[in-house]
Design a protein around this motif. Structure first.
Motif, mmCIF file in Angstrom:
data_model
loop_
_atom_site.group_PDB
_atom_site.id
_atom_site.type_symbol
_atom_site.label_atom_id
_atom_site.label_comp_id
_atom_site.label_asym_id
_atom_site.label_seq_id
_atom_site.Cartn_x
_atom_site.Cartn_y
_atom_site.Cartn_z
ATOM 1 N N THR A 1 9.664 8.770 -4.383
ATOM 2 C CA THR A 1 10.615 8.331 -3.223
ATOM 3 C C THR A 1 9.666 7.193 -2.436
ATOM 4 O OG1 THR A 1 11.494 10.617 -2.666
ATOM 5 C CG2 THR A 1 11.422 8.939 -0.970
ATOM 6 N N ALA A 2 8.509 7.200 -2.294
ATOM 7 C CA ALA A 2 7.455 6.066 -1.747
ATOM 8 C C ALA A 2 7.939 5.010 -2.695
ATOM 9 C CB ALA A 2 6.231 6.533 -1.712
ATOM 10 N N ALA A 3 7.524 5.052 -4.115
ATOM 11 C CA ALA A 3 7.797 4.000 -4.720
ATOM 12 C C ALA A 3 9.102 3.298 -4.789
ATOM 13 C CB ALA A 3 7.445 4.383 -6.397
ATOM 14 N N HIS A 4 10.317 3.963 -4.726
ATOM 15 C CA HIS A 4 11.491 3.521 -4.622
ATOM 16 C C HIS A 4 11.679 2.757 -3.277
ATOM 17 C CE1 HIS A 4 15.623 2.776 -5.207
ATOM 18 N NE2 HIS A 4 16.059 3.877 -4.463
ATOM 19 N N ALA A 5 10.917 3.161 -2.245
ATOM 20 C CA ALA A 5 11.194 2.641 -0.708
ATOM 21 C C ALA A 5 10.580 1.321 -0.891
ATOM 22 C CB ALA A 5 10.584 3.539 0.303
ATOM 23 N N LEU A 6 9.333 1.373 -1.451
ATOM 24 C CA LEU A 6 8.454 0.150 -1.705
ATOM 25 C C LEU A 6 9.236 -0.914 -2.322
ATOM 26 C CD1 LEU A 6 5.794 -0.948 -0.649
ATOM 27 C CD2 LEU A 6 4.606 -0.105 -2.886
ATOM 28 N N ALA B 1 7.972 20.916 10.800
ATOM 29 C CA ALA B 1 9.124 20.256 9.866
ATOM 30 C C ALA B 1 9.489 19.137 10.830
ATOM 31 C CB ALA B 1 10.009 21.444 9.641
ATOM 32 N N ALA B 2 9.777 19.089 11.959
ATOM 33 C CA ALA B 2 10.278 17.963 12.796
ATOM 34 C C ALA B 2 9.212 16.778 12.999
ATOM 35 C CB ALA B 2 10.544 18.451 14.181
ATOM 36 N N ARG B 3 8.019 17.309 12.670
ATOM 37 C CA ARG B 3 7.065 16.080 12.880
ATOM 38 C C ARG B 3 6.694 15.342 11.503
ATOM 39 N NH1 ARG B 3 3.868 20.407 15.636
ATOM 40 N NH2 ARG B 3 4.055 19.994 17.878
ATOM 41 N N ARG B 4 7.284 15.833 10.588
ATOM 42 C CA ARG B 4 7.140 15.219 9.068
ATOM 43 C C ARG B 4 7.574 13.627 8.931
ATOM 44 N NH1 ARG B 4 9.306 19.216 4.383
ATOM 45 N NH2 ARG B 4 7.789 18.224 3.195
ATOM 46 N N SER B 5 6.906 12.700 8.754
ATOM 47 C CA SER B 5 7.206 11.310 8.512
ATOM 48 C C SER B 5 7.961 11.042 7.268
ATOM 49 C CB SER B 5 6.100 10.394 8.430
ATOM 50 O OG SER B 5 5.376 10.310 9.817
ATOM 51 N N GLY B 6 8.831 10.272 7.222
ATOM 52 C CA GLY B 6 9.662 9.463 6.122
ATOM 53 C C GLY B 6 8.677 8.644 5.386
ATOM 54 N N HIS C 1 5.094 -0.692 9.249
ATOM 55 C CA HIS C 1 4.270 -1.725 8.468
ATOM 56 C C HIS C 1 5.281 -1.900 7.210
ATOM 57 C CE1 HIS C 1 1.181 -0.979 11.292
ATOM 58 N NE2 HIS C 1 1.375 0.179 10.988
ATOM 59 N N ARG C 2 5.782 -3.205 7.172
ATOM 60 C CA ARG C 2 6.715 -3.139 5.915
ATOM 61 C C ARG C 2 5.916 -3.232 4.603
ATOM 62 N NH1 ARG C 2 5.933 -9.011 4.599
ATOM 63 N NH2 ARG C 2 4.977 -10.288 6.206
ATOM 64 N N ASN C 3 4.795 -3.172 4.506
ATOM 65 C CA ASN C 3 3.937 -3.346 3.190
ATOM 66 C C ASN C 3 3.267 -1.964 2.914
ATOM 67 O OD1 ASN C 3 2.247 -3.994 4.852
ATOM 68 N ND2 ASN C 3 0.920 -4.826 3.444
ATOM 69 N N LEU C 4 3.786 -0.949 3.767
ATOM 70 C CA LEU C 4 3.071 0.346 3.752
ATOM 71 C C LEU C 4 4.178 1.336 3.637
ATOM 72 C CD1 LEU C 4 0.386 2.109 4.038
ATOM 73 C CD2 LEU C 4 0.906 2.013 6.538
ATOM 74 N N VAL C 5 3.959 2.242 2.769
ATOM 75 C CA VAL C 5 4.915 3.431 2.706
ATOM 76 C C VAL C 5 3.906 4.869 2.429
ATOM 77 C CG1 VAL C 5 6.921 2.405 1.524
ATOM 78 C CG2 VAL C 5 5.169 3.080 -0.084
ATOM 79 N N VAL D 1 0.747 -1.231 0.060
ATOM 80 C CA VAL D 1 -0.186 0.054 -0.036
ATOM 81 C C VAL D 1 0.772 1.367 0.027
ATOM 82 C CG1 VAL D 1 -1.660 1.361 1.180
ATOM 83 C CG2 VAL D 1 -1.786 -1.306 1.334
ATOM 84 N N VAL D 2 0.673 2.102 -0.959
ATOM 85 C CA VAL D 2 1.212 3.552 -0.882
ATOM 86 C C VAL D 2 -0.022 4.553 -0.180
ATOM 87 C CG1 VAL D 2 2.025 5.585 -1.984
ATOM 88 C CG2 VAL D 2 2.565 3.223 -2.763
ATOM 89 N N LEU D 3 0.069 5.135 0.769
ATOM 90 C CA LEU D 3 -1.006 5.773 1.489
ATOM 91 C C LEU D 3 -0.676 7.329 1.169
ATOM 92 C CD1 LEU D 3 -3.395 5.104 3.169
ATOM 93 C CD2 LEU D 3 -2.040 5.933 5.238
ATOM 94 N N ALA D 4 -1.281 8.059 0.300
ATOM 95 C CA ALA D 4 -0.884 9.244 -0.475
ATOM 96 C C ALA D 4 -2.105 10.377 -0.022
ATOM 97 C CB ALA D 4 -0.548 8.962 -1.881
ATOM 98 N N LEU D 5 -2.420 10.298 1.308
ATOM 99 C CA LEU D 5 -3.422 11.183 1.645
ATOM 100 C C LEU D 5 -3.097 12.454 2.782
ATOM 101 C CD1 LEU D 5 -5.566 8.119 2.990
ATOM 102 C CD2 LEU D 5 -6.065 9.408 0.843
ATOM 103 N N PRO D 6 -3.835 13.283 2.816
ATOM 104 C CA PRO D 6 -3.306 14.406 3.497
ATOM 105 C C PRO D 6 -3.029 13.976 5.149
ATOM 106 C CG PRO D 6 -5.496 14.961 2.405
ATOM 107 C CD PRO D 6 -5.314 13.569 2.220
#
Length: 434
Positions: free
Chosen positions: A413-418, A376-381, A386-390, A261-266
């Motif tokens: 970046t998400a696609a590459h990480a997945l 800025a410090a709260r942003r997630s990578g 979860h190994r199947n979620l980016v 899963v790629v979660l691309a939500l607000p």
């Protein structure tokens, strides 16, 4: 890449992730709650104006490499973006009536500051050294740890009021004095620091959908991706170290061992789905005003405005549009008052007749995350527990503020990480991956 990748969210971040994934040969299904793709960067028909407009005016620069690479991949028309042949930014001061054009030279060595005709009036070459304080404060610091712009440079004086304030406010959508130095440093390095060749302004005069969204959807369909609109994700089924299922408003999908899963939500939606997820909590608004009038001949495509309510005036072929950033102070101002005040300024800037044409005001309350050190410090990578979620989105840790460039970069970046998590380490890095 084995299994199916479910991309949730068809804004630019989700579309970018989906395009990168199908390039890698993945089977992709895109789920979008709305009836169309594009998210906050799309075009729509406004019946009040009788025109198709964007839900926000957006400026790109020739140094936005991820966005331009994305357009090439999806086969967007070269004419989708318009701009001058060189880096040139006309400005007008509503208080003094002065006009000037900022013209950085193409190369990295900024000799243009030595020529008064290329600088902001009333400034010297030495004044342009001020942003070095931003770069120094941000060097080697973790996101949010470099302090604010107000702590690293003098936020006063002619050059600040006529250049650094409008440029940084537009990029960060937050008062520069309270904005994060790390985000500002990235902007400076990738634009003015890279020379004028990276600063040529580009505007999607035919609309954001024509430039980014429609070609991306067509590209995905040609490459076998499935797009499901009106498909709102309600919850995630959490396993021990993976996502086991997706619960939509009308169905539940169980994920197989190779599905991801790629979660691309607000950020506020992603945080509801994943309690405890680090994400920005404070946001800033943007106000856009549109007027159904053909711009006068010779109008610049983009005009920076100081000492007024108007900040940037866009001259589209069929309308004049204004953008006001960091606009929380205007959210409670009646739309009629805003329309009249902004139009009066346009009349001064253009010489058009004072009669108010058909107009529209669009207030976007949560246009971007607040570009402060705390947020800025709260942003997630991209990678999660979860190994199947980016994750993807302009609010994730791209190093950039909320921009089209940041959204598209987050998707690749998400696609590459997945791909890495699926054992695809031998593949070439995705374009724009951080």
């Amino acid at each position: 890449m084995a299994g199916t990748v479910h991309v949730v969210g068809a804004g630019l971040a989700g579309l970018s992730a989906a395009v990168s994934l199908v390039e890698r040969g993945a089977r992709v299904v895109v789920h979008e709650a709305a009836k169309q793709a594009g998210g906050r960067c799309r075009s729509y028909y406004d019946s009040t104006l009788g025109l198709t407009i964007d839900n926000g005016n957006h400026l790109l620069l020739s140094g936005n490499t991820s966005a331009l690479a994305f357009m090439r991949t999806i086969g967007a028309s070269e004419s989708a973006l318009s701009g001058p042949a060189e880096a040139a930014f006309p400005f007008a001061d509503l208080k003094t009536g002065e006009r000037w054009t900022l013209r950085p030279n193409a190369g990295r060595v900024p000799w243009w500051v030595l020529q008064a005709s290329r600088r902001v009036p009333g400034t010297s070459a030495r004044d342009y050294l001020a942003p070095l304080g931003i770069l120094k404060a941000a060097a080697g610091k973790a996101p949010g740890q470099g302090g604010t712009i107000g702590e690293s440079m003098d936020c006063a004086g002619t050059l600040y009021e006529r250049l650094w304030h409008p440029v940084l406010l537009a990029a960060l959508n937050t008062d520069p004095k309270e904005s994060d130095t790390g985000l500002a440093a990235t902007i400076l390095r990738e634009t003015l620091g890279a020379g004028g060749k990276a600063c040529r302004p580009l505007v999607a005069v035919g609309g954001l959908s024509a430039a980014f969204v429609d070609p991306a959807v067509a590209y995905l369909e040609r490459h076998g991706a499935e797009l499901r609109f009106g498909h709102r994700l309600r919850s995630l089924t959490l396993g021990v170290d993976r996502i086991d299922g997706l619960v939509f408003s009308d169905e539940s999908i169980s994920l197989g061992p190779d599905d991801s899963v790629v979660l691309a939500l607000p950020p506020w939606v992603a945080s509801d789905l994943l309690p405890g997820l680090p994400a920005p909590q404070s946001h800033r608004s943007i106000v856009n005003a549109h007027f159904a009038v053909v711009p006068p001949p010779g109008s610049p495509l983009l005009l920076g405005v100081v000492n007024g309510l108007t900040e940037w005036l866009f001259a589209y072929p069929d309308r004049l549009s204004v953008t006001i950033s960091g606009a929380d102070r205007l959210l409670d101002v009646p739309r009629e008052d805003l329309g009249r005040r902004i139009w009066d300024e346009i009349v001064t800037l253009t010489g058009l007749a004072p009669e108010l044409p058909s107009w529209q005001i669009v207030k976007e309350k949560r246009a971007t995350f607040a570009a402060t050190p705390a947020e800025a410090a709260r942003r997630s990578g991209a990678v999660t527990a979860h190994r199947n979620l980016v994750l993807a989105g302009d609010w994730t840790a791209t190093g950039l503020p909320s921009t089209i460039e940041g959204a598209i970069r987050s998707g690749t970046t998400a696609a590459h990480a997945l791909g890495r998590s699926a054992g695809a380490c031998g593949q070439a890095p995705a374009r724009g991956a951080a």
